[in-house]
Design a protein around this motif. Structure first.
Motif, PDB file in Angstrom:
ATOM      1  N   ALA A 147       6.947   7.775   3.992  1.00  0.00           N
ATOM      2  CA  ALA A 147       7.116   8.388   5.309  1.00  0.00           C
ATOM      3  C   ALA A 147       6.681   7.434   6.414  1.00  0.00           C
ATOM      4  N   ASP A 148       6.742   6.109   6.122  1.00  0.00           N
ATOM      5  CA  ASP A 148       6.352   5.071   7.090  1.00  0.00           C
ATOM      6  C   ASP A 148       4.906   5.252   7.535  1.00  0.00           C
ATOM      7  N   HIS A 149       4.073   5.760   6.624  1.00  0.00           N
ATOM      8  CA  HIS A 149       2.645   5.954   6.864  1.00  0.00           C
ATOM      9  C   HIS A 149       2.362   6.904   8.031  1.00  0.00           C
ATOM     10  N   LYS A 150       3.276   7.838   8.271  1.00  0.00           N
ATOM     11  CA  LYS A 150       3.032   8.862   9.280  1.00  0.00           C
ATOM     12  C   LYS A 150       2.049   9.891   8.728  1.00  0.00           C
ATOM     13  N   THR A 151       1.231  10.439   9.589  1.00  0.00           N
ATOM     14  CA  THR A 151       0.220  11.406   9.170  1.00  0.00           C
ATOM     15  C   THR A 151       0.863  12.670   8.623  1.00  0.00           C
ATOM     16  N   ILE A 201       0.864  -1.184   0.000  1.00  0.00           N
ATOM     17  CA  ILE A 201       0.000   0.000   0.000  1.00  0.00           C
ATOM     18  C   ILE A 201       0.896   1.228   0.000  1.00  0.00           C
ATOM     19  N   ASP A 202       0.818   2.015  -1.048  1.00  0.00           N
ATOM     20  CA  ASP A 202       1.668   3.192  -1.202  1.00  0.00           C
ATOM     21  C   ASP A 202       1.196   4.370  -0.363  1.00  0.00           C
ATOM     22  N   ASN A 203      -0.131   4.554  -0.304  1.00  0.00           N
ATOM     23  CA  ASN A 203      -0.615   5.780   0.326  1.00  0.00           C
ATOM     24  C   ASN A 203      -2.098   5.677   0.649  1.00  0.00           C
ATOM     25  N   TYR A 204      -2.481   6.351   1.724  1.00  0.00           N
ATOM     26  CA  TYR A 204      -3.876   6.614   2.054  1.00  0.00           C
ATOM     27  C   TYR A 204      -4.059   8.130   1.988  1.00  0.00           C
ATOM     28  N   THR A 205      -5.175   8.570   1.418  1.00  0.00           N
ATOM     29  CA  THR A 205      -5.473  10.000   1.370  1.00  0.00           C
ATOM     30  C   THR A 205      -6.930  10.230   1.774  1.00  0.00           C
ATOM     31  N   LEU A 206      -7.120  11.048   2.791  1.00  0.00           N
ATOM     32  CA  LEU A 206      -8.449  11.466   3.226  1.00  0.00           C
ATOM     33  C   LEU A 206      -8.566  12.957   2.946  1.00  0.00           C
ATOM     34  N   SER A 207      -9.573  13.355   2.176  1.00  0.00           N
ATOM     35  CA  SER A 207      -9.671  14.756   1.780  1.00  0.00           C
ATOM     36  C   SER A 207     -11.118  15.221   1.771  1.00  0.00           C
ATOM     37  N   TYR A 208     -11.270  16.538   1.926  1.00  0.00           N
ATOM     38  CA  TYR A 208     -12.579  17.183   1.802  1.00  0.00           C
ATOM     39  C   TYR A 208     -12.410  18.331   0.815  1.00  0.00           C
ATOM     40  N   PHE A 228     -13.728  29.191 -11.014  1.00  0.00           N
ATOM     41  CA  PHE A 228     -14.032  28.279  -9.918  1.00  0.00           C
ATOM     42  C   PHE A 228     -12.874  28.227  -8.932  1.00  0.00           C
ATOM     43  N   PHE A 229     -13.219  27.993  -7.659  1.00  0.00           N
ATOM     44  CA  PHE A 229     -12.238  27.951  -6.592  1.00  0.00           C
ATOM     45  C   PHE A 229     -12.398  26.645  -5.809  1.00  0.00           C
ATOM     46  N   ASP A 230     -11.262  26.087  -5.392  1.00  0.00           N
ATOM     47  CA  ASP A 230     -11.243  24.873  -4.585  1.00  0.00           C
ATOM     48  C   ASP A 230     -10.514  25.143  -3.279  1.00  0.00           C
ATOM     49  N   ILE A 231     -11.085  24.626  -2.198  1.00  0.00           N
ATOM     50  CA  ILE A 231     -10.401  24.570  -0.910  1.00  0.00           C
ATOM     51  C   ILE A 231     -10.440  23.108  -0.482  1.00  0.00           C
ATOM     52  N   GLU A 232      -9.260  22.497  -0.306  1.00  0.00           N
ATOM     53  CA  GLU A 232      -9.221  21.061  -0.058  1.00  0.00           C
ATOM     54  C   GLU A 232      -8.219  20.711   1.052  1.00  0.00           C
ATOM     55  N   PRO A 233      -8.660  20.686   2.295  1.00  0.00           N
ATOM     56  CA  PRO A 233      -7.786  20.151   3.345  1.00  0.00           C
ATOM     57  C   PRO A 233      -7.675  18.632   3.204  1.00  0.00           C
ATOM     58  N   PHE A 234      -6.527  18.074   3.554  1.00  0.00           N
ATOM     59  CA  PHE A 234      -6.330  16.636   3.373  1.00  0.00           C
ATOM     60  C   PHE A 234      -5.340  16.085   4.390  1.00  0.00           C
ATOM     61  N   LEU A 235      -5.417  14.776   4.568  1.00  0.00           N
ATOM     62  CA  LEU A 235      -4.458  14.015   5.374  1.00  0.00           C
ATOM     63  C   LEU A 235      -3.927  12.881   4.502  1.00  0.00           C
ATOM     64  N   GLU A 236      -2.621  12.696   4.516  1.00  0.00           N
ATOM     65  CA  GLU A 236      -1.999  11.605   3.773  1.00  0.00           C
ATOM     66  C   GLU A 236      -1.198  10.716   4.724  1.00  0.00           C
ATOM     67  N   TRP A 237      -1.111   9.438   4.359  1.00  0.00           N
ATOM     68  CA  TRP A 237      -0.284   8.488   5.093  1.00  0.00           C
ATOM     69  C   TRP A 237       0.580   7.739   4.071  1.00  0.00           C
ATOM     70  N   PRO A 238       1.647   8.370   3.556  1.00  0.00           N
ATOM     71  CA  PRO A 238       2.447   7.747   2.485  1.00  0.00           C
ATOM     72  C   PRO A 238       3.415   6.695   3.015  1.00  0.00           C
TER      73      PRO A 238
END
Length: 302
Positions: free
Chosen positions: A283-287, A251-258, A270-280
């Motif tokens: 980076a040893d799946h660190k947040t 598993i390379d990465n998890y991404t949680l985004s809004y 158009f405008f986008d605002i997208e906060p996100f959390l990745e666990w690559p």
């Protein structure tokens, strides 16, 4: 079933002040792309009296995508499509600064790129021939150049729906790159319509190529919500990785985004605002938290 594409630009309906600099900027880009399409399409007409009007669309996006401990990530994208009427709108020319296009991305996937891939996308140009284009079926073939490599790609898409709340899409494709060899991809997608404003979506893709060992896969889980006619949001979870490769299952990465998208100032802006959390994995799946801020302009003329 309601429109699947809740992030498409609205149709332009009002006149903008002719002295406004944003109006002038929009007209300049639209006219420039349009004149290029007229010039290109004229090569396929031997009779000036048969001159037809081409259809052109362009998209330009500017983005700032800072991540934890790395605030200097900027991203720019452009895409131009010229539809050629002398081929009965069955042929178009696509120019883009990314490798185009859906080979590595899922529909509705965030446009965030891993740090190693940012600003590393090749310029691509392709001629696309559309064989079938209906609500249920779509088939096309592309011949083009991407990152100095010639490619040929063909895909077929089928849509199924029932009871106005269930939708299913299947999209197989095959592609050949002169340097990388033969490859294939399969995309599966299921939609469940909660109500007129909300939808749940699950999609999955696998792809393989002679250029690398193993199978690349992606899972996407999304909740779409149309907040108003000019605002929409997507909550998404993406999981991607590899199997049957040198490292087995990975598993390379998890991404949680809004992703919150809204239209403001002009109907084409158009405008986008997208906060996100990745666990690559790198980076040893660190947040790894971050946020993406984007502005995107659509330019069209026919």
């Amino acid at each position: 079933m309601p429109d699947r594409n809740q992030f498409a630009p609205a149709e332009e309906s009002g006149e903008e002040p002719p002295g406004d600099w944003m109006h002038s900027f929009h007209d300049t880009i639209s006219n420039s792309v349009y004149q290029s399409a007229v010039w290109f399409d004229s090569f396929f007409s031997h009779d000036d009296s048969l001159q037809q009007t081409p259809q052109t669309t362009a998209r330009i996006r500017l983005g700032w995508e800072p991540r934890s401990r790395d605030l200097g990530e900027f991203d720019t994208r452009f895409r131009v499509k010229l539809k050629l009427p002398h081929f009965k709108n069955k042929l178009d020319l696509i120019l883009s600064d990314d490798s185009d296009d859906e080979l590595s991305q899922l529909p509705l996937e965030t446009s965030l790129k891993p740090k190693s891939e940012i600003n590393d996308e090749p310029f691509a140009a392709a001629v696309r021939l559309i064989h079938t284009n209906t609500d249920e079926k779509f088939t096309d073939t592309r011949l083009g150049l991407s990152g100095g490599d010639i490619f040929l790609k063909s895909r077929h898409r089928r849509h199924y729906s029932w009871q106005d709340i269930h939708g299913f899409k299947i999209e197989p494709s095959v592609f050949y790159f002169l340097d990388d060899g033969l490859g294939a991809r399969l995309l599966l997608e299921y939609d469940y319509q909660l109500n007129e404003k909300e939808q749940l979506r699950v999609n999955y893709s696998v792809r393989g190529s002679e250029s690398y060992s193993g199978i690349r896969w992606k899972h996407g889980f999304y909740h779409l919500k149309q907040i108003a006619n000019d605002r929409a949001a997507v909550l998404g979870l993406l999981v991607e990785g590899e199997r049957n490769g040198e490292n087995g299952f990975l598993i390379d990465n998890y991404t949680l985004s809004y992703r919150y998208r809204f239209n403001a100032l002009r109907e084409w802006l158009f405008f986008d605002i997208e906060p996100f959390l990745e666990w690559p994995d790198e980076a040893d799946h660190k947040t790894t938290p971050g946020i993406a801020l984007r502005v995107e302009g659509y330019f069209s003329k026919q």
